[in-house]
Design a protein around this motif. Structure first.
Motif, short mmCIF file in Angstrom:
data_model
loop_
_atom_site.label_atom_id
_atom_site.label_comp_id
_atom_site.label_asym_id
_atom_site.label_seq_id
_atom_site.Cartn_x
_atom_site.Cartn_y
_atom_site.Cartn_z
N SER A 61 0.81 -1.22 0.00
CA SER A 61 0.00 0.00 0.00
C SER A 61 0.84 1.27 0.00
O SER A 61 0.30 2.37 -0.15
N GLU A 62 2.17 1.14 0.17
CA GLU A 62 3.04 2.31 0.02
C GLU A 62 2.85 2.99 -1.33
O GLU A 62 2.97 4.21 -1.44
N LEU A 63 2.51 2.18 -2.33
CA LEU A 63 2.33 2.72 -3.68
C LEU A 63 1.20 3.74 -3.73
O LEU A 63 1.25 4.69 -4.52
N LEU A 64 0.19 3.55 -2.90
CA LEU A 64 -0.95 4.47 -2.92
C LEU A 64 -0.54 5.87 -2.48
O LEU A 64 -1.10 6.87 -2.95
N HIS A 65 0.43 5.97 -1.59
CA HIS A 65 0.93 7.28 -1.18
C HIS A 65 1.66 7.98 -2.34
O HIS A 65 1.68 9.20 -2.41
N CYS A 66 2.21 7.17 -3.23
CA CYS A 66 2.95 7.73 -4.37
C CYS A 66 2.01 8.27 -5.45
O CYS A 66 2.32 9.26 -6.10
#
Length: 324
Positions: A61-66
């Motif tokens: 879910s780190e990708l969602l912050h990107c």
């Protein structure tokens, strides 16, 4: 079962022994060190493998912050259609005051469906399917297998419901029972309910044309078929309910194909549970990313680590995104 730390220690010890033997052999044979260090000493690349297994990402879910849009419109209070990841909902719903699977269906799951229909005209429930030879088997093994329990209407609900849901066969039988009850339940005439049953789709209304069969294993990708069908039937605002980053990534990847045929569509994703729940406006995300990056996002997600591909050692989604 050996701990991760113990496996790492044994691997380092083995590497040291192998290195010592090879180094001595290289000295005896007068081998150049430049040539010596060019050769691999592992049957798999350590940067992509963890003790011979996939190096799965710890936080997809780190990708969602990107990719999160800096600005998005206010979330609608009513949607033309909602498409939900059924397995995620089953995991999230409480099981209090339910003694059997029948009561779970009647008192927990069906009332949840009815509450969701108050905010939409159509609702699609999409289940995962579970294949023994699937690439997802590695990820499921990491989560555990759970205790096997035969599902029937009068079977007592297990006290460890989360552990029960770790078993693929348990989930298949539970989803089949819930599907049967959802289809038979009486809803207002103006509401349409669709629910997957293996490769087929069933509905509460008999006088409508159902979607064709699908061989998609994951609800994450099959959701897109239901979104497209809802749009073809006249929906413009569609909410997708999920807890999996993969679903958002796939929706972003196919967004420009969908918008070509349905230029008025507005796609929203309700992501997460509890205090971590929030809405993502897919249109805004794709507008900021641009078409090229939006279409390439599924590849980037797989390349930087997903459920069936390794991430690079010590390189998470944010690091990979900065490099991209």
């Amino acid at each position: 079962m050996k701990s991760k730390a113990k496996k790492q220690f044994e691997k380092i010890n083995s590497d040291c022994n192998l290195f010592s033997q090879l180094f001595v052999a290289a000295q005896v044979r007068n081998t150049k060190l430049e040539v010596f260090f060019k050769h691999k000493n592992h049957p798999w690349p350590p940067a992509l493998s963890l003790h011979g297994r996939l190096r799965l990402p710890s936080n997809k879910s780190e990708l969602l912050h990107c990719i999160d849009a800096s600005v998005q419109p206010e979330t609608p209070t009513y949607f033309d259609a909602k498409v939900v990841d059924g397995a995620a909902i089953v995991h999230a719903l409480p099981q209090e005051n339910t003694s059997t699977f029948s009561k779970y269906s009647d008192n927990i799951f069906i009332p949840w469906i009815e509450r969701q229909l108050q905010g939409c005209s159509r609702m699609d429930n999409v289940w995962d399917t579970y294949r023994p030879d699937s690439l997802k088997a590695t990820t499921r093994e990491k989560r555990g297998k759970g205790l096997r329990r035969k599902v029937s209407r009068n079977t007592k609900l297990p006290s460890n419901f989360a552990g029960f849901l770790q078993g693929p066969t348990n989930k298949e039988e539970l989803f089949a029972l819930l599907t049967e009850d959802v289809v038979k339940h009486d809803y207002p005439l103006t509401k349409q309910v669709y629910i997957t049953s293996g490769p087929r789709v069933q509905s509460n209304q008999a006088n409508i044309t159902l979607m064709g069969e699908s061989d998609h294993e994951e609800a994450d990708s099959r959701i897109c078929l239901h979104v497209n069908d809802a749009l073809r039937e006249g929906a413009t605002t569609v909410l997708i309910r999920t807890v999996d980053t993969d679903a958002i990534v796939i929706l972003v990847g196919v967004f420009h194909d969908l918008v070509q045929h349905h230029p008025r569509m507005q796609l929203w994703v309700g992501f997460g549970t509890g205090k971590h729940f929030r809405y993502y406006h897919v249109n805004s995300i794709c507008q900021e990313l641009g078409e090229d990056k939006a279409r390439a996002l599924p590849f980037f997600h797989a390349f930087s680590g997903s459920d069936v591909t390794s991430q690079f050692s010590g390189k998470g989604k944010k690091t990979a995104w900065k490099a991209w």
